[in-house]
Design a protein around this motif. Structure first.
Motif, PDB file in Angstrom:
ATOM      1  N   ILE A 163      33.162  41.977  41.385  1.00 39.97           N
ATOM      2  CA  ILE A 163      32.245  41.198  42.407  1.00 39.97           C
ATOM      3  C   ILE A 163      31.092  40.437  41.649  1.00 39.97           C
ATOM      4  O   ILE A 163      30.604  39.426  41.989  1.00 39.97           O
ATOM      5  CB  ILE A 163      31.934  42.579  43.292  1.00 39.97           C
ATOM      6  CG1 ILE A 163      32.973  42.919  44.240  1.00 39.97           C
ATOM      7  CG2 ILE A 163      30.757  41.810  44.350  1.00 39.97           C
ATOM      8  CD1 ILE A 163      32.866  43.989  45.058  1.00 39.97           C
ATOM      9  N   GLY A 164      30.458  41.061  40.815  1.00 40.47           N
ATOM     10  CA  GLY A 164      29.340  40.523  40.105  1.00 40.47           C
ATOM     11  C   GLY A 164      29.633  39.334  39.383  1.00 40.47           C
ATOM     12  O   GLY A 164      28.911  38.208  39.652  1.00 40.47           O
ATOM     13  N   VAL A 165      30.763  39.168  38.604  1.00 34.35           N
ATOM     14  CA  VAL A 165      31.219  37.992  38.063  1.00 34.35           C
ATOM     15  C   VAL A 165      31.291  36.770  39.128  1.00 34.35           C
ATOM     16  O   VAL A 165      31.133  35.787  39.099  1.00 34.35           O
ATOM     17  CB  VAL A 165      32.265  38.200  37.094  1.00 34.35           C
ATOM     18  CG1 VAL A 165      32.699  36.876  36.513  1.00 34.35           C
ATOM     19  CG2 VAL A 165      32.037  39.156  35.785  1.00 34.35           C
ATOM     20  N   SER A 166      32.231  37.358  40.309  1.00 38.76           N
ATOM     21  CA  SER A 166      32.564  36.325  41.154  1.00 38.76           C
ATOM     22  C   SER A 166      31.606  35.665  42.021  1.00 38.76           C
ATOM     23  O   SER A 166      31.292  34.770  42.347  1.00 38.76           O
ATOM     24  CB  SER A 166      33.367  36.952  42.111  1.00 38.76           C
ATOM     25  OG  SER A 166      34.527  37.456  41.727  1.00 38.76           O
ATOM     26  N   LEU A 167      30.260  36.553  42.181  1.00 37.29           N
ATOM     27  CA  LEU A 167      28.996  36.100  42.672  1.00 37.29           C
ATOM     28  C   LEU A 167      28.368  34.919  41.798  1.00 37.29           C
ATOM     29  O   LEU A 167      27.937  34.015  42.363  1.00 37.29           O
ATOM     30  CB  LEU A 167      27.915  37.179  42.805  1.00 37.29           C
ATOM     31  CG  LEU A 167      28.214  38.027  43.967  1.00 37.29           C
ATOM     32  CD1 LEU A 167      27.301  39.409  44.007  1.00 37.29           C
ATOM     33  CD2 LEU A 167      27.891  37.558  45.316  1.00 37.29           C
ATOM     34  N   ILE A 168      28.597  35.186  40.429  1.00 44.52           N
ATOM     35  CA  ILE A 168      27.992  34.134  39.553  1.00 44.52           C
ATOM     36  C   ILE A 168      28.862  32.990  39.921  1.00 44.52           C
ATOM     37  O   ILE A 168      28.261  31.827  39.876  1.00 44.52           O
ATOM     38  CB  ILE A 168      28.037  34.585  38.077  1.00 44.52           C
ATOM     39  CG1 ILE A 168      27.036  35.751  37.949  1.00 44.52           C
ATOM     40  CG2 ILE A 168      27.745  33.515  37.154  1.00 44.52           C
ATOM     41  CD1 ILE A 168      27.189  36.605  36.558  1.00 44.52           C
ATOM     42  N   TYR A 169      30.262  33.086  39.731  1.00 45.36           N
ATOM     43  CA  TYR A 169      31.187  31.799  39.958  1.00 45.36           C
ATOM     44  C   TYR A 169      30.864  31.264  41.262  1.00 45.36           C
ATOM     45  O   TYR A 169      30.635  29.898  41.357  1.00 45.36           O
ATOM     46  CB  TYR A 169      32.588  32.290  39.798  1.00 45.36           C
ATOM     47  CG  TYR A 169      33.050  32.611  38.542  1.00 45.36           C
ATOM     48  CD1 TYR A 169      32.111  32.478  37.678  1.00 45.36           C
ATOM     49  CD2 TYR A 169      34.249  33.316  38.319  1.00 45.36           C
ATOM     50  CE1 TYR A 169      32.797  32.809  36.031  1.00 45.36           C
ATOM     51  CE2 TYR A 169      34.816  33.824  37.068  1.00 45.36           C
ATOM     52  CZ  TYR A 169      33.810  33.397  36.119  1.00 45.36           C
ATOM     53  OH  TYR A 169      34.323  33.586  34.731  1.00 45.36           O
ATOM     54  N   SER A 170      30.655  32.054  42.414  1.00 40.36           N
ATOM     55  CA  SER A 170      30.336  31.513  43.592  1.00 40.36           C
ATOM     56  C   SER A 170      28.989  30.620  43.630  1.00 40.36           C
ATOM     57  O   SER A 170      28.995  29.663  44.315  1.00 40.36           O
ATOM     58  CB  SER A 170      30.288  32.661  44.682  1.00 40.36           C
ATOM     59  OG  SER A 170      29.764  32.029  46.010  1.00 40.36           O
ATOM     60  N   HIS A 171      28.168  31.009  43.080  1.00 41.17           N
ATOM     61  CA  HIS A 171      26.839  30.735  42.820  1.00 41.17           C
ATOM     62  C   HIS A 171      26.881  28.974  42.132  1.00 41.17           C
ATOM     63  O   HIS A 171      26.517  28.090  42.656  1.00 41.17           O
ATOM     64  CB  HIS A 171      25.729  31.147  42.258  1.00 41.17           C
ATOM     65  CG  HIS A 171      24.480  30.578  41.977  1.00 41.17           C
ATOM     66  ND1 HIS A 171      23.533  30.439  42.830  1.00 41.17           N
ATOM     67  CD2 HIS A 171      23.801  29.941  40.817  1.00 41.17           C
ATOM     68  CE1 HIS A 171      22.233  29.758  42.400  1.00 41.17           C
ATOM     69  NE2 HIS A 171      22.606  29.570  41.310  1.00 41.17           N
ATOM     70  N   TYR A 172      27.641  28.957  40.937  1.00 37.95           N
ATOM     71  CA  TYR A 172      27.683  27.873  40.146  1.00 37.95           C
ATOM     72  C   TYR A 172      28.679  26.866  40.757  1.00 37.95           C
ATOM     73  O   TYR A 172      28.419  25.684  40.820  1.00 37.95           O
ATOM     74  CB  TYR A 172      28.020  28.164  38.771  1.00 37.95           C
ATOM     75  CG  TYR A 172      26.726  28.574  37.903  1.00 37.95           C
ATOM     76  CD1 TYR A 172      25.741  27.856  37.469  1.00 37.95           C
ATOM     77  CD2 TYR A 172      26.677  29.991  37.683  1.00 37.95           C
ATOM     78  CE1 TYR A 172      24.559  28.323  36.862  1.00 37.95           C
ATOM     79  CE2 TYR A 172      25.710  30.663  37.135  1.00 37.95           C
ATOM     80  CZ  TYR A 172      24.429  29.730  36.556  1.00 37.95           C
ATOM     81  OH  TYR A 172      23.503  30.098  35.792  1.00 37.95           O
ATOM     82  N   PHE A 173      29.813  27.482  41.121  1.00 46.13           N
ATOM     83  CA  PHE A 173      30.680  26.584  41.585  1.00 46.13           C
ATOM     84  C   PHE A 173      30.989  26.164  43.110  1.00 46.13           C
ATOM     85  O   PHE A 173      31.725  25.379  43.468  1.00 46.13           O
ATOM     86  CB  PHE A 173      32.188  27.035  40.919  1.00 46.13           C
ATOM     87  CG  PHE A 173      32.339  27.195  39.631  1.00 46.13           C
ATOM     88  CD1 PHE A 173      31.808  26.322  38.683  1.00 46.13           C
ATOM     89  CD2 PHE A 173      32.707  28.437  39.200  1.00 46.13           C
ATOM     90  CE1 PHE A 173      31.657  26.412  37.434  1.00 46.13           C
ATOM     91  CE2 PHE A 173      32.745  28.639  37.639  1.00 46.13           C
ATOM     92  CZ  PHE A 173      32.183  27.761  36.800  1.00 46.13           C
ATOM     93  N   ARG A 174      30.181  26.947  44.007  1.00 49.21           N
ATOM     94  CA  ARG A 174      30.031  26.642  45.419  1.00 49.21           C
ATOM     95  C   ARG A 174      31.417  27.005  45.915  1.00 49.21           C
ATOM     96  O   ARG A 174      31.734  26.319  47.061  1.00 49.21           O
ATOM     97  CB  ARG A 174      29.523  25.305  45.902  1.00 49.21           C
ATOM     98  CG  ARG A 174      28.130  25.025  45.205  1.00 49.21           C
ATOM     99  CD  ARG A 174      27.205  25.934  45.706  1.00 49.21           C
ATOM    100  NE  ARG A 174      25.918  25.582  44.835  1.00 49.21           N
ATOM    101  CZ  ARG A 174      24.694  26.340  45.195  1.00 49.21           C
ATOM    102  NH1 ARG A 174      24.947  27.599  45.922  1.00 49.21           N
ATOM    103  NH2 ARG A 174      23.652  26.208  44.542  1.00 49.21           N
ATOM    104  N   LYS A 175      32.157  28.012  45.457  1.00 47.09           N
ATOM    105  CA  LYS A 175      33.523  28.370  45.835  1.00 47.09           C
ATOM    106  C   LYS A 175      33.546  29.776  45.843  1.00 47.09           C
ATOM    107  O   LYS A 175      33.096  30.604  45.286  1.00 47.09           O
ATOM    108  CB  LYS A 175      34.640  27.806  44.984  1.00 47.09           C
ATOM    109  CG  LYS A 175      34.462  26.185  45.071  1.00 47.09           C
ATOM    110  CD  LYS A 175      35.768  25.845  44.039  1.00 47.09           C
ATOM    111  CE  LYS A 175      35.897  24.131  43.993  1.00 47.09           C
ATOM    112  NZ  LYS A 175      36.684  23.682  42.924  1.00 47.09           N
TER     113      LYS A 175
END
Length: 319
Positions: A163-175
């Motif tokens: 979840i933590g890593v996905s939050l980072i991806y979500s922030h940077y890639f807007r997906k």
């Protein structure tokens, strides 16, 4: 996010070396997932066909340090699609037979307490399920018990990290694909994915996850509380995470030769084993940690059963 899990070791209670489970966190956004898959296949193609088994799988145990180092460079450490990981280990001989059995019986007492609570609420079907769980649990030998112990202990922090890593991806890639569709792929062993074993294991896992999140709340963004987010709607109930979909519907025990993600976890297990148990492949392990210098050295959890453990068997029914 796909969380692929594999283990190393026979989990023999007499074993004096570390036995491991390793979780690899794999980005499943289409372009990055495709890149990881391609990186793995390109690396695999560089390995002599003599090391491919009948299922065209390359097992980590058959690789030398040079081949493992190339795996880290070409697959794990790709700057566009790096693969995070964490590891949990146990040295079985540090936990004598009596202590292992003591912990098993503590868990049995908790399940017996759950049977009482479910019957009080009139949930007869659920109570019978718990009775069958006790029978299944008591039939596991000590090797299997230690595997179950470590597997239920690696999945909750792996989910937290996913979840933590996905939050980072979500922030940077807007997906949000990684965040909203977390899956577990676990190498199939003694747990038959089509039988009752998965159901029984799932009950043990749900309670392990519930206990873990009491001390380690699942990370969410403060702004979501005000603005809302699909993740909150899907998973957060009364301030706590309901991970039933992830831990039940999206958790699968699979054949490694049919899933390259599990093969990645297998090879990571080999690197960890060679370094910690044999003192080999030091440069390879160093490169592995260099890929994630801020966290990787911290993501080693060692399990040792506590002889003075508080035998409190207070439990709650988890909906």
């Amino acid at each position: 996010m796909i969380v692929a899990i594999d283990e190393f070791g026979d989990f023999d209670p007499k074993s004096d070396r570390y036995n491991f489970f390793v979780a690899a966190l794999i980005n499943q956004e289409n372009e990055y997932y495709s890149l990881i898959k391609k990186n793995f296949q390109d690396w695999k193609d560089s390995i002599s066909k003599e090391k491919w088994d009948k299922n065209e799988e390359v097992k980590g145990r058959d690789l030398n340090c040079f081949e493992l180092e190339s795996f880290v460079s070409k697959v794990i450490s790709d700057k566009e699609a790096p693969i995070s990981f964490l590891q949990i280990r146990i040295k079985p001989c540090d936990n004598d037979d009596e202590l292992i059995e003591k912990f098993r019986q503590i868990e049995v007492k908790k399940i017996e307490k759950l049977i009482e609570l479910t019957l009080e609420k009139g949930f007869k079907k659920k109570a019978e399920q718990y009775r069958q769980l006790i029978k299944w649990y008591n039939k596991r030998n000590k090797h299997q018990y230690l595997k179950i112990l470590l597997l239920t202990q690696i999945i909750p922090p792996a989910l937290e990290k996913a979840i933590g890593v996905s939050l980072i991806y979500s922030h940077y890639f807007r997906k949000d694909k990684n965040l909203m569709n977390i899956k577990f792929q676990i190498d199939k062993d003694f747990i038959n994915p089509d039988g009752h074993a998965k159901l029984y294991f799932g009950e043990l896992l749900r309670h392990a996850f519930y206990t873990y999140t009491k001390e380690h709340p699942i990370p969410i963004l403060d702004t979501w509380i005000e603005t809302g987010h699909p993740f909150m709607d899907k998973y957060i109930v009364k301030g706590r995470m309901n991970a039933k979909e992830i831990l039940q519907d999206n958790l699968h025990f699979l054949e490694s030769h049919e899933n390259f993600e599990i093969q990645i976890a297998d090879i990571l297990c080999t690197i960890v084993n060679k370094y910690h148990n044999q003192g080999k492949c030091k440069e390879t392990y160093g490169k592995l940690l260099d890929s994630f210098p801020e966290k990787a050295t911290l993501d080693i959890v060692e399990i040792r059963l506590n002889p003075d453990y508080d035998e409190n068997i207070d439990v709650e029914i988890i909906d």
